[in-house]
Design an enzyme around this catalytic site. Structure first.
Site, PDB file in Angstrom:
ATOM      1  N   CYS A   2      58.079 -83.219 -38.121  1.00  9.23           N
ATOM      2  CA  CYS A   2      58.896 -82.888 -36.946  1.00  9.23           C
ATOM      3  C   CYS A   2      58.285 -81.666 -36.252  1.00  9.23           C
ATOM      4  O   CYS A   2      57.787 -80.751 -36.897  1.00  9.23           O
ATOM      5  CB  CYS A   2      60.345 -82.580 -37.257  1.00  9.23           C
ATOM      6  N   ARG A  29      53.019 -84.156 -35.758  1.00  7.14           N
ATOM      7  CA  ARG A  29      53.965 -83.832 -36.834  1.00  7.14           C
ATOM      8  C   ARG A  29      54.990 -84.943 -37.050  1.00  7.14           C
ATOM      9  O   ARG A  29      55.761 -84.906 -38.014  1.00  7.14           O
ATOM     10  CB  ARG A  29      54.700 -82.528 -36.527  1.00  7.14           C
ATOM     11  N   TRP A  78      59.981 -87.003 -37.208  1.00  4.66           N
ATOM     12  CA  TRP A  78      59.537 -87.886 -38.283  1.00  4.66           C
ATOM     13  C   TRP A  78      60.773 -88.083 -39.159  1.00  4.66           C
ATOM     14  O   TRP A  78      61.224 -87.136 -39.823  1.00  4.66           O
ATOM     15  CB  TRP A  78      58.408 -87.226 -39.077  1.00  4.66           C
ATOM     16  N   ASN A 104      63.408 -78.902 -38.197  1.00  8.00           N
ATOM     17  CA  ASN A 104      62.308 -79.470 -38.969  1.00  8.00           C
ATOM     18  C   ASN A 104      62.550 -79.097 -40.423  1.00  8.00           C
ATOM     19  O   ASN A 104      62.612 -77.910 -40.746  1.00  8.00           O
ATOM     20  CB  ASN A 104      60.975 -78.892 -38.469  1.00  8.00           C
ATOM     21  N   GLY A 105      62.750 -80.096 -41.283  1.00  9.30           N
ATOM     22  CA  GLY A 105      63.006 -79.794 -42.692  1.00  9.30           C
ATOM     23  C   GLY A 105      64.114 -80.695 -43.222  1.00  9.30           C
ATOM     24  O   GLY A 105      64.469 -81.695 -42.591  1.00  9.30           O
ATOM     25  N   GLU A 486      37.894 -90.295 -50.113  1.00  8.22           N
ATOM     26  CA  GLU A 486      38.265 -89.767 -48.791  1.00  8.22           C
ATOM     27  C   GLU A 486      37.964 -90.795 -47.693  1.00  8.22           C
ATOM     28  O   GLU A 486      38.777 -91.003 -46.793  1.00  8.22           O
ATOM     29  CB  GLU A 486      37.530 -88.440 -48.522  1.00  8.22           C
ATOM     30  N   LYS A 490      40.787 -92.601 -45.192  1.00  3.72           N
ATOM     31  CA  LYS A 490      40.723 -92.654 -43.724  1.00  3.72           C
ATOM     32  C   LYS A 490      40.955 -94.078 -43.225  1.00  3.72           C
ATOM     33  O   LYS A 490      41.738 -94.290 -42.316  1.00  3.72           O
ATOM     34  CB  LYS A 490      39.351 -92.181 -43.196  1.00  3.72           C
ATOM     35  N   GLU A 493      44.593 -95.142 -43.678  1.00  2.00           N
ATOM     36  CA  GLU A 493      45.624 -94.552 -42.823  1.00  2.00           C
ATOM     37  C   GLU A 493      45.474 -94.935 -41.363  1.00  2.00           C
ATOM     38  O   GLU A 493      46.469 -95.186 -40.698  1.00  2.00           O
ATOM     39  CB  GLU A 493      45.744 -93.027 -43.005  1.00  2.00           C
ATOM     40  N   HIS A 509      35.948-102.369 -65.145  1.00  2.00           N
ATOM     41  CA  HIS A 509      37.020-102.449 -66.140  1.00  2.00           C
ATOM     42  C   HIS A 509      38.306-102.982 -65.495  1.00  2.00           C
ATOM     43  O   HIS A 509      39.385-102.446 -65.723  1.00  2.00           O
ATOM     44  CB  HIS A 509      37.270-101.078 -66.759  1.00  2.00           C
ATOM     45  N   LYS A 612      51.320 -85.230 -39.919  1.00  2.00           N
ATOM     46  CA  LYS A 612      50.195 -84.435 -40.409  1.00  2.00           C
ATOM     47  C   LYS A 612      50.615 -83.386 -41.422  1.00  2.00           C
ATOM     48  O   LYS A 612      49.921 -83.130 -42.398  1.00  2.00           O
ATOM     49  CB  LYS A 612      49.492 -83.775 -39.232  1.00  2.00           C
TER      50      LYS A 612
HETATM   51  C1  F6R Z   1      44.877 -87.453 -44.437  1.00  2.00           C
HETATM   52  C2  F6R Z   1      45.700 -86.273 -44.300  1.00  2.00           C
HETATM   53  C3  F6R Z   1      46.629 -85.937 -45.395  1.00  2.00           C
HETATM   54  C4  F6R Z   1      46.569 -84.434 -45.670  1.00  2.00           C
HETATM   55  C5  F6R Z   1      47.602 -84.027 -46.731  1.00  2.00           C
HETATM   56  C6  F6R Z   1      47.488 -82.560 -47.085  1.00  2.00           C
HETATM   57  O1  F6R Z   1      44.030 -87.635 -43.345  1.00  2.00           O
HETATM   58  O2  F6R Z   1      45.629 -85.602 -43.300  1.00  2.00           O
HETATM   59  O3  F6R Z   1      46.350 -86.663 -46.542  1.00  2.00           O
HETATM   60  O4  F6R Z   1      45.280 -84.130 -46.105  1.00  2.00           O
HETATM   61  O5  F6R Z   1      48.881 -84.305 -46.247  1.00  2.00           O
HETATM   62  O6  F6R Z   1      47.689 -81.759 -45.975  1.00  2.00           O
HETATM   63  P1  F6R Z   1      47.257 -80.219 -45.982  1.00  2.00           P
HETATM   64  O7  F6R Z   1      45.799 -80.171 -46.112  1.00  2.00           O
HETATM   65  O8  F6R Z   1      47.759 -79.706 -44.667  1.00  2.00           O
HETATM   66  O9  F6R Z   1      47.960 -79.588 -47.152  1.00  2.00           O
END
Ligand code: F6R
Length: 617
Positions: A2, A29, A78, A104-105, A486, A490, A493, A509, A612
């Site tokens: 949010c 957010r 969100w 937000n929360g 990683e 990507k 997501e 395995h 995010k």
């Molecule tokens: C993936 C992504 C998330 C963040 C995760 C941690 O692209 O952005 O997986 O990496 O939510 O976020 P931070 O780094 O802000 O603690």
């Protein structure tokens, strides 16, 4: 999760438009509904609905509010409590439509509070936890009519996490902002306009001067001024240090790119060059702490966790000690009976606000007060910095795309720089050897630039080639398992494909039983000590019909000859460069994900169901 934006001004400003732009910059957010409230002639005018901001704006003209209104609050959501509907969108109001709140929360005790308020006659419209706040304030104002005191008393009853911005129809120039655990920043243009927002880019076009609210602080915003109080000592204002932010506004704008994700991939070379300049004092401090440690943990979430996996590998090579990597959500559960005295915990977070990470380090400090938290984050003043003994700020600049890209490479680089400081202090490598590693690190921006310049058509070709595939393996050995995980994250997501990022050796395995003719498998194959064994793994998959796509260095021969398609990273095939391949190989996979998202009509900047900054458990 949010985004909150608000401003109070004494200037003639198009406040609806500014608020709309503000929440658009916070859309990373959360983006399932949004709303704006504006105070005008002792009334609150509200526009809100479910959907993405741009869609709602087309329907409701979110930027159109009376030109002489001076206070506005806005929110992009969100959903946590209640689905994304118009009724559940913020702002939420009290019974008399006098008090508006954006939040937000999560309020943990909202059920009890709601029952208490309902028994006093308050009527609720939404399923949200947030709606109790305007009603609580309304109830408190019946006692003595003072808004600040009513907010303070309301907050004292709330348990949980909140960044809140509140306005009242009868307080024509006031916004009240409060925080606990969820970030809230106050920006100021002295004497004219005061802003509040969940993150700095929201007001960056107008001011770089800001105050970062701490837990249990309340800010009273008036046009061009602000006062701060402690919730638990709210009679007298407190002094707070103003901070000047260096970020440029260009960093928070798309600047001609179609999406932030693409722009941020292209910004990786400059982000790396800036991060390379982190002061050697702070790197050395981290190195000394790690050298003197007996027990070391590294913890993070999501992409930051994969940066931790790559960084752990690089640091261990030079440190010669074991580092345990634990996802932050599992940290307490796994260490509740064993966290050692004086343990060192490396915490990594782009936002510095990931709640599971904050909880992990807070728990560690409580359980073992002698434990030391050393953190790497991209955000000055973020929550993790308040819970850390030592901090390094990566220099990626603001990242708006929900999928982490440039922040990942700067996190790995920071850990690599710490590793080389360790190498210098331990003197186990000759000075010329260490310089070769430094040279390889310094070359990473140029390698990425060269790659981006020459490979876009190849990446698009691969995306088209794999267009029909829904499932993939990303396989690797050694340090490249972090790259596989990683890269897989990507593609998952942003392009909604299922990817298993896995150890190439371990894949036999069980996972190998999925492979049929044409099953796509991406091998991450820098020429390091795992290369020959990886060939064996590749053959196991090839002989079962797998379609082999490999990431290799420019002059690779063996794996190239065995692959259906190769993506060639323009870097020397030596050990000095290979250990930093998590930095130089990842842009290829980020770009693959970006173009795959476009191919399948997904918005790469706003992946489904994601936000995010994850500030809920
Ligand atoms: C993936 C992504 C998330 C963040 C995760 C941690 O692209 O952005 O997986 O990496 O939510 O976020 P931070 O780094 O802000 O603690």
């Amino acid at each position: 999760m949010c985004g909150i934006f608000g401003l109070t001004t004494n200037q003639n400003k198009p406040i609806g438009k500014i608020a709309l732009e503000g929440i658009k910059r916070l859309e990373y957010r959360g983006y399932d509904s949004c709303g704006i409230v504006c105070q005008y002639e002792s009334q609150l005018l509200v526009k809100k609905d479910a959907g993405k901001i741009e869609e709602i704006n087309k329907r409701l003209k979110l930027d159109e509010f009376p030109s002489d209104s001076k206070v506005v609050l806005a929110h992009t959501r969100w959903a946590t409590h209640g689905p994304p509907t118009k009724i559940n969108s913020h702002p939420h109001l009290d019974c008399n439509n006098k008090i508006a709140v954006v939040h937000n929360g999560i309020l943990e005790n909202f059920i009890e509070l709601k029952e208490e308020l309902q028994s006093k006659g308050h009527v609720f419209k939404s399923e949200t936890d947030t709606e109790i706040i305007p009603h609580l304030i309304e109830e408190n104002m019946k006692t003595n009519g003072d808004l600040k005191e009513a907010v303070v008393n309301a907050i004292k009853k709330c348990k949980g996490a909140y960044g809140l911005a509140i306005c009242h129809a009868d307080y024509p120039d006031t916004i009240i902002a409060v925080r606990r655990e969820s970030p809230l920043i106050v920006g100021i243009e002295e004497g004219e306009t005061t802003y509040c927002a969940s993150d700095i880019p929201a007001f960056l076009p107008y001011t770089r001067n800001c105050y970062i609210l701490e837990d249990d602080e309340i800010a009273i915003l008036k046009a061009g001024t602000v006062e701060f109080y402690d919730i638990y000592n709210s009679d007298f204002p407190k002094e707070k240090q103003i901070q000047h932010i260096e970020w440029s506004i260009d960093a928070a704008e798309k600047g001609g790119y179609e999406h932030f994700m693409l722009k941020e991939i292209y910004e990786e070379p400059s982000a790396l060059r800036r991060t390379m300049k982190i002061s050697s004092d702070s790197l050395k401090k981290f190195a000394e702490i790690l050298l003197s440690a007996e027990n070391i943990y590294i913890t993070a979430a999501g992409t930051s966790f994969y940066a931790a996996l790559a960084g752990k590998f690089i640091i261990t090579k030079f440190l010669g000690k074991y580092i345990e990597a634990i996802e932050c959500s599992e940290f307490k559960t796994q260490l509740i009976n064993s966290l050692e005295k004086n343990a060192i915990i490396i915490a990594i977070s782009q936002s510095g606000e990931t709640i599971d990470l904050i909880e992990a380090v807070r728990w560690a400090k409580k359980y073992q007060p002698s434990a030391r938290i050393i953190s790497i984050t991209n955000i000055v003043g973020s929550s993790i910095t308040r819970h850390s003994d030592n901090i390094i700020i990566t220099q990626a600049g603001p990242e708006i795309g929900v999928a982490a890209t440039k922040t990942y490479v700067t996190q790995v680089l920071t850990l690599a720089l710490i590793a080389l400081e360790i190498a210098k202090l331990r003197k186990i490598e000759k000075e010329e050897e260490i310089q070769k590693y430094y040279d390889a690190l310094r070359a990473t921006p140029e390698i990425i630039e060269n790659f981006l310049e020459k490979n876009i058509e190849l990446i698009k070709f691969i995306v088209r080639n794999l267009e029909k595939n829904l499932n993939f393996f990303f396989l690797a050995r050694g340090i490249s398992i972090a790259t596989a995980k990683e890269g897989g994250l990507k593609l998952k997501e942003v392009a909604c494909r299922f990817i298993e990022g896995y150890s190439a050796a371990h894949a036999k395995h069980g996972p190998i039983s999925l492979v049929r003719e044409g099953y796509p498998i991406i091998f991450i194959a820098p020429p390091d000590e795992t290369y020959e064994r990886l060939i064996g793994n590749l053959m196991e998959f090839k002989s079962r019909g797998g379609k082999i796509i490999s990431l290799v260095v420019e002059d690779d021969i063996k794996i190239t000859n065995l692959s259906d398609i190769t993506i060639r990273i323009p870097q020397p095939g030596d050990m000095y460069h290979s250990i930093f391949s998590p930095i130089t190989f990842i842009p290829a996979l980020q770009l693959l994900s970006y173009y795959a998202a476009l191919e399948h009509n997904f918005d790469p900047d706003k992946p489904l169901n994601l936000a995010k900054t994850v500030t809920v458990h």
